[in-house]
Every structure is written in structure tokens, then in C-alpha cells.
Design an enzyme around this catalytic site. Structure first.
Site, PDB file in Angstrom:
ATOM      1  N   CYS A  52       0.857  -1.172   0.000  1.00 29.40           N
ATOM      2  CA  CYS A  52       0.000   0.000   0.000  1.00 29.40           C
ATOM      3  C   CYS A  52       0.902   1.233   0.000  1.00 29.40           C
ATOM      4  O   CYS A  52       1.801   1.338   0.833  1.00 29.40           O
ATOM      5  CB  CYS A  52      -0.899   0.005   1.232  1.00 29.40           C
ATOM      6  N   ASP A  59      -0.453  -5.762   0.277  1.00 28.72           N
ATOM      7  CA  ASP A  59      -1.715  -6.022  -0.400  1.00 28.72           C
ATOM      8  C   ASP A  59      -1.548  -7.317  -1.187  1.00 28.72           C
ATOM      9  O   ASP A  59      -0.479  -7.586  -1.727  1.00 28.72           O
ATOM     10  CB  ASP A  59      -2.066  -4.881  -1.365  1.00 28.72           C
TER      11      ASP A  59
END
Length: 154
Positions: A52, A59
Site C-alpha cells: 500500500c 496487499d
């Protein structure tokens, strides 16, 4: 049966360190031995990770790439290393997905390419990103990408 020309490759068959970023990753291609034949090549990366850009937290996504070659195939080890390089890369889901697709299009100039990126929820919302270069060639068999929509625990 024809043999694929791998003479220009720099990573296949070599010990190669993982690239630190997508920008430094080397994507390689090999000639297709089946010019004039439309067929679909699929790569699935069920454990894709990036960071992120706001929090630095990981992620996760399940990525499926389908393409119809027009003279070139992506060399799979270089693709694996390229995808791995996103583990250190901070970008939004949409940016990662589209950057991967456009880099492959630039490398291969395929007849057609699509990417489906099925991102796992962050903040309670899954974000799925889909892109393709246009309509696929008429005669190719194009199976469903096979990734179920996120349903949570329900």
C-alpha cells in the site's frame, strides 16, 4: 517439432537476484514457433503481493493474465521475477494491475491481452481490476478466469 530460440535470454538457466522494483525488472520474450495460429496463453499468480503506498502494508491479489501472441511469448522466469518485484513496490491496486498489462503489451505486441486482478479486501472492500486491449480474436477458446468474486464469510 520446432525448438524455441532462447539465445537472447539473460535470466533463464542463470542464478538471478530478485529485482528490487518493477522498473528494474527485466522482462524477456522468445519467438513463438506458431506464427499464424491463434491460441491463448494464461499465467496465473495466485499469491501476488505489493505494498500500500500510504501505509506500507502488504496487499494481496490473485492475478490472471491471458493473451493471444503475435510473434512473441513472454519468458516465464522473467515474468515471475517481474511480478515478484512488486513485493517492494508501493502503488494502488489499479496502478499495479494496469502497469503489468501495459508493460506486457509493450514487450509482446500481442494480438490481444486481458488481465484480471482479484485483490483481497483492505479496509473491508475488495477491489478487482480488469483491463483488455480490445475484443479477442474470434476463433480463440477463451475460458473463464475461474476466480470467484469475494464473498467474505457469508
Amino acid at each position: 517439432m520446432s525448438k524455441t530460440d532462447v539465445s537472447g535470454l539473460s535470466q533463464l538457466g542463470q542464478a538471478v537476484e530478485a529485482p528490487m522494483s518493477p522498473e528494474t525488472a527485466v522482462l524477456e520474450r522468445v519467438p513463438s514457433n506458431h506464427a499464424g495460429t491463434d491460441f491463448v496463453v494464461r499465467f496465473t499468480a495466485p499469491e501476488f503481493t505489493s505494498l500500500c503506498p500510504m501505509t506500507g502494508q502488504p496487499d494481496f491479489a490473485h492475478i490472471v493474465i491471458d493473451y493471444v501472441p503475435d510473434g512473441w511469448l513472454v519468458e516465464s522466469k522473467s515474468l515471475k521475477l517481474y511480478l515478484h518485484s512488486f513485493r517492494n513496490h508501493g502503488a494502488f491496486h489499479e496502478d499495479c494491475t494496469i502497469d503489468i498489462a501495459k508493460r506486457l503489451v509493450d514487450l509482446l505486441s500481442p494480438k490481444w491481452l486481458r488481465i484480471g486482478a482479484y485483490w483481497y479486501p483492505r479496509g473491508g472492500i475488495p477491489i478487482d481490476v480488469f483491463w483488455q486491449t480490445g475484443a479477442p480474436p474470434e476463433a480463440v477458446w477463451l475460458p473463464d478466469q475461474g476466480v470467484q468474486p469475494y464473498r467474505g464469510r457469508g
